[in-house]
Design an enzyme around this catalytic site. Structure first.
Site, PDB file in Angstrom:
ATOM      1  N   ASP A 178       6.287  -3.900   5.309  1.00 31.73           N
ATOM      2  CA  ASP A 178       7.174  -4.680   6.473  1.00 31.73           C
ATOM      3  C   ASP A 178       7.700  -5.466   6.833  1.00 31.73           C
ATOM      4  OD1 ASP A 178       5.848  -2.333   7.189  1.00 31.73           O
ATOM      5  OD2 ASP A 178       3.580  -3.704   7.614  1.00 31.73           O
ATOM      6  N   HIS A 205       0.234  -1.832  11.241  1.00 31.51           N
ATOM      7  CA  HIS A 205       1.111  -1.265   9.875  1.00 31.51           C
ATOM      8  C   HIS A 205       1.736  -0.423   9.965  1.00 31.51           C
ATOM      9  CE1 HIS A 205       2.674  -0.972   5.948  1.00 31.51           C
ATOM     10  NE2 HIS A 205       1.378  -0.305   5.363  1.00 31.51           N
TER      11      HIS A 205
END
Length: 341
Positions: A178, A205
């Site tokens: 990310d 996530h």
């Protein structure tokens, strides 16, 4: 060292490794085990960890095909010895003495699948692997890559608790991809060199639980709210972007392997006493009311040395933080429930 190696040519990378002689014992012996090493993430991750000069022993485990991966990677002229282990009977050998265990095991996403669709398969795999970790290398740092990370990290925690071996400082959900995506996308819009960019990413996530803090990005660029909203959305949907682009032929395996290798390198540096190693990770946390949360973490000899505060958020980020909490809470509870069935 490791980051710079990844962007050099193979010739200069080889010279860089050869220049550093480890026979002097200047760097501690570190065994790294990869569980799921024959898979789409596992193979490139094995390659990248073989290039890392902090690794002295690389242990590759999967339910099939690991001897071939180990033979292939083992021919690379870098520091670490490589061993491949296949099947349940060899899991103990793969894990014994490991300082760091990286878990990319499980099935990948396919078009139309959510990370929750992966839960029923991958949750069971993670449960079994963590049961073995608690038995054979209970003091190792754990880097969880298997999705859905928002649930698999709580599953791991519960399994370790049951075994009486839980240390919250040693369990990490790897959210580095990310951060990697946020840096890449931000650099493109801000027109700055990506190597100079830093963007913290908090939350979880998966989808809306991923919250990049572009208000804290460096170097700062004067981007409009519309651009920042689009950057946030693209970071949240980065995995889906790759799944759709691969059109049924896989998920984000190469970029995930890169991100996994970066985070593993940070963990090894922390173990070796390198000061001020800070990365974002999904860990047990008290900075929100949720028991697990991704934020900046200082790494050290015991794993998590400190979970850092979120810092100042923009109004848009404050809204995003409140919006992600119900989904993240639900994913955590789902993992805890599964582990205790």
């Amino acid at each position: 060292m490791f980051r710079s190696m990844l962007v050099r040519s193979s010739a200069s990378a080889k010279q860089a490794v050869n220049r550093r002689s480890f026979s002097s014992g200047s760097v501690p012996e570190r065994k790294v085990a990869i569980l799921g090493a024959a898979g789409g993430i596992g193979q490139p991750l094995a390659l990248l960890m073989k290039l890392n000069p902090l690794v002295s022993s690389l242990s590759l485990y999967d339910i099939a095909n690991t001897p071939g991966v180990a033979a292939d990677v083992g021919h690379i002229n870098t520091r670490s010895d490589v061993a491949g282990y296949m099947g349940d009977d060899n899991l103990a050998k793969a894990l014994e003495g490991a300082d760091l265990v990286i878990i990319p095991a499980g099935v990948p996403r396919k078009p139309g699948m959510t990370r929750d669709d992966l839960f029923n398969i991958n949750a069971g795999i993670v449960k079994n692997l963590c049961t073995a970790i608690a038995k054979y290398c209970p003091h190792a740092l754990i880097n969880m890559i298997s999705n859905p990370v928002n649930s698999t990290v709580p599953i791991a925690a519960e399994i370790f608790k049951k075994a009486g071996m839980y240390d919250e400082k040693k369990l990490f959900g790897v959210t580095t991809l990310d951060v990697v995506r946020a840096k890449t996308f931000y650099a493109g819009k801000a027109n700055v060199p990506v190597a100079e960019v830093n963007v913290p990413v908090i939350g979880g996530h998966a989808g809306v639980t991923i919250l990049p803090l572009f208000s804290q990005a460096s170097p700062q660029a004067n981007l409009s709210s519309d651009v920042l909203t689009a950057l946030t959305k693209r970071t949240q949907d980065g995995g889906t972007e790759v799944v759709e682009a691969k059109a049924g032929k896989g998920s984000a395996t190469l970029s995930m392997a890169y991100a996994g290798a970066l985070f593993a390198d940070a963990c090894l540096k922390g173990l070796n006493g390198v000061p001020d190693v800070v990365e974002c990770s999904y860990v047990q946390s008290t900075i929100t009311e949720l028991p697990f949360f991704a934020s900046k973490v200082r790494l050290g000899k015991n794993g998590v040395e400190e979970v850092l505060d979120l810092g100042p958020l923009s109004d848009y980020e404050k809204e995003g933080l409140e919006a992600l909490k119900p989904e993240l809470k639900s994913s955590i509870e789902k993992g805890v429930k599964f582990a205790n069935q």
